[in-house]
Motif scaffolding. Structure first.
Motif, short mmCIF file in Angstrom:
data_model
loop_
_atom_site.label_atom_id
_atom_site.label_comp_id
_atom_site.label_asym_id
_atom_site.label_seq_id
_atom_site.Cartn_x
_atom_site.Cartn_y
_atom_site.Cartn_z
N GLY A 93 7.72 -16.92 -4.88
CA GLY A 93 8.90 -16.35 -5.53
C GLY A 93 8.66 -14.92 -5.93
O GLY A 93 7.52 -14.46 -6.04
N ASP A 94 9.76 -14.19 -6.15
CA ASP A 94 9.68 -12.79 -6.59
C ASP A 94 8.81 -11.95 -5.67
O ASP A 94 7.98 -11.14 -6.11
N GLY A 95 8.97 -12.16 -4.36
CA GLY A 95 8.26 -11.34 -3.39
C GLY A 95 6.83 -11.75 -3.12
O GLY A 95 6.11 -11.05 -2.41
#
Length: 285
Positions: A93-95
Protein backbone atom coordinates in the motif's frame (compact mmCIF):
# COMPACT_ATOMS: atom_id res chain seq x y z
CA UNK A 1 -11.80 -14.32 -29.11
CA UNK A 2 -8.35 -14.78 -30.62
CA UNK A 3 -7.50 -11.16 -29.83
CA UNK A 4 -8.64 -11.59 -26.22
CA UNK A 5 -6.55 -14.77 -25.92
CA UNK A 6 -3.44 -13.04 -27.25
CA UNK A 7 -3.90 -10.11 -24.88
CA UNK A 8 -4.35 -12.45 -21.90
CA UNK A 9 -1.26 -14.40 -22.91
CA UNK A 10 0.81 -11.21 -23.12
CA UNK A 11 -0.36 -10.08 -19.67
CA UNK A 12 0.41 -13.50 -18.17
CA UNK A 13 3.90 -13.52 -19.70
CA UNK A 14 4.57 -10.02 -18.38
CA UNK A 15 3.64 -11.04 -14.84
CA UNK A 16 5.65 -14.25 -14.90
CA UNK A 17 8.82 -12.40 -15.90
CA UNK A 18 8.42 -9.61 -13.34
CA UNK A 19 10.82 -11.29 -10.92
CA UNK A 20 13.84 -11.04 -13.21
CA UNK A 21 15.91 -7.96 -13.96
CA UNK A 22 18.15 -8.48 -16.99
CA UNK A 23 20.99 -6.13 -17.83
CA UNK A 24 21.82 -5.47 -21.47
CA UNK A 25 24.71 -7.38 -23.06
CA UNK A 26 27.93 -5.47 -23.55
CA UNK A 27 27.65 -5.62 -27.34
CA UNK A 28 24.91 -6.15 -29.90
CA UNK A 29 26.35 -9.46 -31.17
CA UNK A 30 24.66 -12.10 -29.01
CA UNK A 31 26.16 -15.17 -30.67
CA UNK A 32 28.48 -15.77 -27.68
CA UNK A 33 26.48 -14.27 -24.82
CA UNK A 34 27.08 -15.42 -21.26
CA UNK A 35 24.42 -14.56 -18.71
CA UNK A 36 25.23 -14.63 -15.01
CA UNK A 37 22.05 -15.30 -13.06
CA UNK A 38 22.00 -13.99 -9.50
CA UNK A 39 19.19 -15.09 -7.20
CA UNK A 40 18.48 -12.40 -4.60
CA UNK A 41 16.91 -13.18 -1.22
CA UNK A 42 15.79 -10.14 0.77
CA UNK A 43 15.83 -9.60 4.51
CA UNK A 44 12.97 -9.65 6.99
CA UNK A 45 10.48 -6.88 6.30
CA UNK A 46 11.49 -6.45 2.67
CA UNK A 47 10.39 -7.93 -0.62
CA UNK A 48 12.14 -9.14 -3.73
CA UNK A 49 11.35 -6.18 -5.96
CA UNK A 50 12.43 -3.55 -3.45
CA UNK A 51 15.62 -5.44 -2.66
CA UNK A 52 16.74 -5.71 -6.28
CA UNK A 53 15.44 -2.36 -7.54
CA UNK A 54 16.61 -0.22 -4.61
CA UNK A 55 18.97 -1.93 -2.17
CA UNK A 56 21.08 -3.56 -4.87
CA UNK A 57 20.97 -0.72 -7.40
CA UNK A 58 24.48 0.63 -6.55
CA UNK A 59 25.94 -2.88 -6.84
CA UNK A 60 24.14 -3.56 -10.11
CA UNK A 61 25.24 -0.27 -11.64
CA UNK A 62 28.88 -0.64 -10.62
CA UNK A 63 28.99 -4.24 -11.82
CA UNK A 64 27.55 -3.45 -15.24
CA UNK A 65 29.96 -0.54 -15.67
CA UNK A 66 32.91 -2.73 -14.76
CA UNK A 67 31.95 -5.55 -17.11
CA UNK A 68 31.34 -3.13 -19.98
CA UNK A 69 35.00 -2.08 -19.72
CA UNK A 70 36.42 -5.61 -19.70
CA UNK A 71 37.86 -7.28 -22.75
CA UNK A 72 36.28 -10.71 -22.76
CA UNK A 73 35.77 -13.31 -25.47
CA UNK A 74 32.07 -13.44 -24.59
CA UNK A 75 29.40 -10.79 -24.14
CA UNK A 76 28.58 -10.90 -20.42
CA UNK A 77 25.25 -9.79 -18.98
CA UNK A 78 23.54 -10.26 -15.64
CA UNK A 79 20.04 -11.35 -14.70
CA UNK A 80 18.92 -10.48 -11.18
CA UNK A 81 16.24 -12.96 -10.17
CA UNK A 82 14.19 -12.30 -7.08
CA UNK A 83 11.96 -14.18 -4.68
CA UNK A 84 9.64 -12.67 -2.10
CA UNK A 85 9.24 -14.50 1.20
CA UNK A 86 5.86 -16.13 1.85
CA UNK A 87 4.92 -14.62 5.22
CA UNK A 88 3.44 -11.13 5.20
CA UNK A 89 4.52 -8.71 7.91
CA UNK A 90 3.10 -5.50 6.47
CA UNK A 91 0.57 -5.32 3.62
CA UNK A 92 1.26 -3.56 0.33
CA UNK A 93 0.00 0.00 0.00
CA UNK A 94 0.92 3.65 -0.41
CA UNK A 95 3.33 2.90 -3.24
CA UNK A 96 5.15 0.00 -1.54
CA UNK A 97 5.01 -3.75 -2.18
CA UNK A 98 4.72 -4.79 1.44
CA UNK A 99 7.08 -6.49 3.87
CA UNK A 100 7.62 -10.23 4.23
CA UNK A 101 9.65 -12.77 6.20
CA UNK A 102 11.04 -16.20 5.39
CA UNK A 103 9.81 -17.65 8.72
CA UNK A 104 8.08 -16.51 11.88
CA UNK A 105 9.41 -16.28 15.43
CA UNK A 106 7.87 -15.69 18.87
CA UNK A 107 8.11 -12.13 20.22
CA UNK A 108 11.58 -11.29 21.49
CA UNK A 109 13.25 -14.28 19.82
CA UNK A 110 15.95 -13.74 17.21
CA UNK A 111 17.02 -16.03 14.39
CA UNK A 112 20.44 -16.58 15.99
CA UNK A 113 18.96 -17.90 19.26
CA UNK A 114 15.68 -19.46 18.10
CA UNK A 115 15.05 -23.17 18.51
CA UNK A 116 12.76 -23.33 15.48
CA UNK A 117 11.98 -21.35 12.33
CA UNK A 118 8.24 -21.78 11.92
CA UNK A 119 7.38 -22.01 8.22
CA UNK A 120 10.98 -22.58 7.13
CA UNK A 121 10.10 -25.58 4.95
CA UNK A 122 7.88 -23.52 2.66
CA UNK A 123 10.63 -20.97 2.09
CA UNK A 124 13.22 -23.71 1.61
CA UNK A 125 11.07 -25.34 -1.07
CA UNK A 126 10.67 -22.00 -2.86
CA UNK A 127 14.41 -21.46 -3.08
CA UNK A 128 15.32 -25.03 -4.00
CA UNK A 129 12.70 -25.11 -6.77
CA UNK A 130 14.07 -21.84 -8.12
CA UNK A 131 17.68 -23.05 -8.07
CA UNK A 132 16.89 -26.55 -9.35
CA UNK A 133 13.83 -26.26 -11.63
CA UNK A 134 12.36 -29.44 -13.14
CA UNK A 135 13.77 -28.61 -16.57
CA UNK A 136 17.10 -27.00 -15.76
CA UNK A 137 19.41 -25.87 -18.53
CA UNK A 138 22.37 -23.57 -19.01
CA UNK A 139 19.86 -20.81 -19.76
CA UNK A 140 18.08 -20.86 -16.39
CA UNK A 141 20.99 -22.00 -14.20
CA UNK A 142 21.57 -19.96 -11.04
CA UNK A 143 25.22 -18.91 -10.81
CA UNK A 144 25.18 -16.92 -7.57
CA UNK A 145 22.82 -16.67 -4.61
CA UNK A 146 22.91 -13.32 -2.81
CA UNK A 147 21.20 -13.26 0.56
CA UNK A 148 20.72 -10.32 2.91
CA UNK A 149 20.02 -10.65 6.65
CA UNK A 150 17.23 -13.25 7.02
CA UNK A 151 17.76 -14.16 3.37
CA UNK A 152 21.44 -14.79 4.16
CA UNK A 153 20.52 -16.89 7.20
CA UNK A 154 18.14 -18.88 4.99
CA UNK A 155 20.96 -19.48 2.51
CA UNK A 156 23.38 -20.69 5.18
CA UNK A 157 20.77 -23.04 6.62
CA UNK A 158 19.97 -24.47 3.18
CA UNK A 159 23.66 -25.05 2.49
CA UNK A 160 23.91 -27.03 5.72
CA UNK A 161 21.03 -29.40 4.93
CA UNK A 162 21.19 -29.68 1.11
CA UNK A 163 24.59 -30.90 -0.03
CA UNK A 164 23.52 -30.53 -3.68
CA UNK A 165 24.02 -26.77 -3.13
CA UNK A 166 27.73 -27.19 -2.50
CA UNK A 167 28.77 -30.47 -4.13
CA UNK A 168 30.34 -29.73 -7.49
CA UNK A 169 28.06 -30.36 -10.48
CA UNK A 170 26.85 -28.54 -13.58
CA UNK A 171 23.73 -27.40 -11.73
CA UNK A 172 25.41 -26.19 -8.54
CA UNK A 173 25.69 -22.40 -8.03
CA UNK A 174 29.27 -21.20 -8.24
CA UNK A 175 29.08 -18.75 -5.39
CA UNK A 176 27.15 -17.41 -2.43
CA UNK A 177 27.14 -13.87 -1.06
CA UNK A 178 25.94 -13.45 2.53
CA UNK A 179 25.39 -9.89 3.74
CA UNK A 180 24.57 -9.32 7.39
CA UNK A 181 24.22 -13.03 8.12
CA UNK A 182 23.71 -14.53 11.58
CA UNK A 183 24.01 -18.00 13.06
CA UNK A 184 21.07 -20.20 11.90
CA UNK A 185 20.54 -21.66 15.36
CA UNK A 186 17.93 -24.36 14.56
CA UNK A 187 20.42 -25.76 12.02
CA UNK A 188 23.50 -25.48 14.19
CA UNK A 189 24.13 -29.24 14.20
CA UNK A 190 23.99 -29.63 10.44
CA UNK A 191 26.13 -26.53 9.89
CA UNK A 192 28.71 -27.58 12.46
CA UNK A 193 28.93 -31.07 10.93
CA UNK A 194 29.75 -29.89 7.40
CA UNK A 195 33.47 -30.35 8.01
CA UNK A 196 32.83 -33.96 9.09
CA UNK A 197 30.81 -34.64 5.93
CA UNK A 198 33.78 -33.56 3.83
CA UNK A 199 35.93 -36.23 5.49
CA UNK A 200 33.48 -39.10 4.85
CA UNK A 201 34.58 -41.72 2.28
CA UNK A 202 31.55 -41.07 0.05
CA UNK A 203 32.54 -37.42 -0.32
CA UNK A 204 36.22 -38.10 -0.95
CA UNK A 205 35.91 -38.32 -4.74
CA UNK A 206 38.02 -35.52 -6.22
CA UNK A 207 35.22 -34.61 -8.63
CA UNK A 208 33.09 -33.57 -5.65
CA UNK A 209 35.70 -31.36 -4.01
CA UNK A 210 35.47 -28.33 -6.30
CA UNK A 211 33.43 -26.41 -3.78
CA UNK A 212 31.62 -23.11 -4.36
CA UNK A 213 32.92 -19.77 -3.21
CA UNK A 214 31.39 -17.79 -0.37
CA UNK A 215 31.66 -14.08 0.26
CA UNK A 216 30.69 -12.62 3.63
CA UNK A 217 29.93 -8.89 3.81
CA UNK A 218 30.21 -7.57 7.38
CA UNK A 219 29.54 -4.07 8.67
CA UNK A 220 31.39 -2.97 11.79
CA UNK A 221 28.33 -1.02 12.98
CA UNK A 222 25.83 -3.80 12.27
CA UNK A 223 23.51 -3.70 15.31
CA UNK A 224 20.98 -6.12 13.79
CA UNK A 225 23.20 -9.17 13.29
CA UNK A 226 26.56 -8.47 14.95
CA UNK A 227 29.68 -9.60 13.10
CA UNK A 228 30.48 -12.05 15.90
CA UNK A 229 27.50 -14.13 14.80
CA UNK A 230 28.46 -13.76 11.13
CA UNK A 231 31.96 -15.01 11.94
CA UNK A 232 30.46 -18.18 13.44
CA UNK A 233 28.86 -18.92 10.08
CA UNK A 234 32.07 -18.01 8.25
CA UNK A 235 34.16 -20.31 10.45
CA UNK A 236 31.79 -23.26 9.94
CA UNK A 237 32.03 -23.02 6.16
CA UNK A 238 35.76 -22.42 6.31
CA UNK A 239 36.12 -25.59 8.38
CA UNK A 240 34.20 -27.39 5.63
CA UNK A 241 36.90 -26.18 3.22
CA UNK A 242 34.67 -23.90 1.16
CA UNK A 243 36.49 -20.99 -0.47
CA UNK A 244 35.42 -18.23 1.93
CA UNK A 245 36.26 -14.52 1.76
CA UNK A 246 35.25 -11.48 3.78
CA UNK A 247 34.55 -7.89 2.79
CA UNK A 248 34.58 -5.69 5.89
CA UNK A 249 33.28 -2.14 5.94
CA UNK A 250 32.64 0.55 8.50
CA UNK A 251 28.90 0.71 7.88
CA UNK A 252 25.93 -1.10 9.33
CA UNK A 253 23.58 -3.88 8.34
CA UNK A 254 22.69 -2.90 4.78
CA UNK A 255 24.49 -3.86 1.59
CA UNK A 256 27.15 -1.15 0.98
CA UNK A 257 25.80 1.63 -1.26
CA UNK A 258 29.01 3.48 -2.21
CA UNK A 259 28.10 6.76 -0.47
CA UNK A 260 31.61 7.29 0.88
CA UNK A 261 35.14 6.10 0.25
CA UNK A 262 34.90 3.10 2.56
CA UNK A 263 31.57 1.78 1.25
CA UNK A 264 32.74 2.36 -2.32
CA UNK A 265 35.86 0.32 -1.63
CA UNK A 266 33.73 -2.48 -0.12
CA UNK A 267 31.35 -2.48 -3.08
CA UNK A 268 34.32 -2.62 -5.47
CA UNK A 269 35.57 -5.73 -3.67
CA UNK A 270 32.15 -7.37 -4.02
CA UNK A 271 32.19 -6.54 -7.73
CA UNK A 272 35.69 -8.02 -8.06
CA UNK A 273 34.41 -11.26 -6.57
CA UNK A 274 31.42 -11.45 -8.92
CA UNK A 275 33.55 -10.55 -11.95
CA UNK A 276 35.90 -13.44 -11.18
CA UNK A 277 32.98 -15.86 -11.45
CA UNK A 278 31.81 -14.14 -14.65
CA UNK A 279 35.29 -14.47 -16.15
CA UNK A 280 35.36 -18.19 -15.36
CA UNK A 281 32.03 -18.72 -17.07
CA UNK A 282 33.14 -16.60 -20.03
CA UNK A 283 36.12 -18.90 -20.66
CA UNK A 284 33.66 -21.60 -21.74
CA UNK A 285 32.63 -19.63 -24.83
Amino acid sequence: LLLLFLRATAISASRSSSNSHPSPPTTTDNSNDVCIRILCLHGKGGNGKQFVDTSLLPLRSLLETRVANLELECNVSFRWDELTAPYEISPPGDGNDGGYSWWTLPPGVRSYNADEYEGFEKSADMVMEKVFPPEQSTVNKTDIILGHSQGAILTSALLSIHDKLWRSSNSTPKGYILNGVAWPNPYRKSLSSLSTQQQCPETADESLLVLPRMLFIMGEKDNINPTKSAMQVHDAFQAAKLDVSIVNHAGGHSVPVARDEDSTRALEEVVDWIVDIAKEKATSC
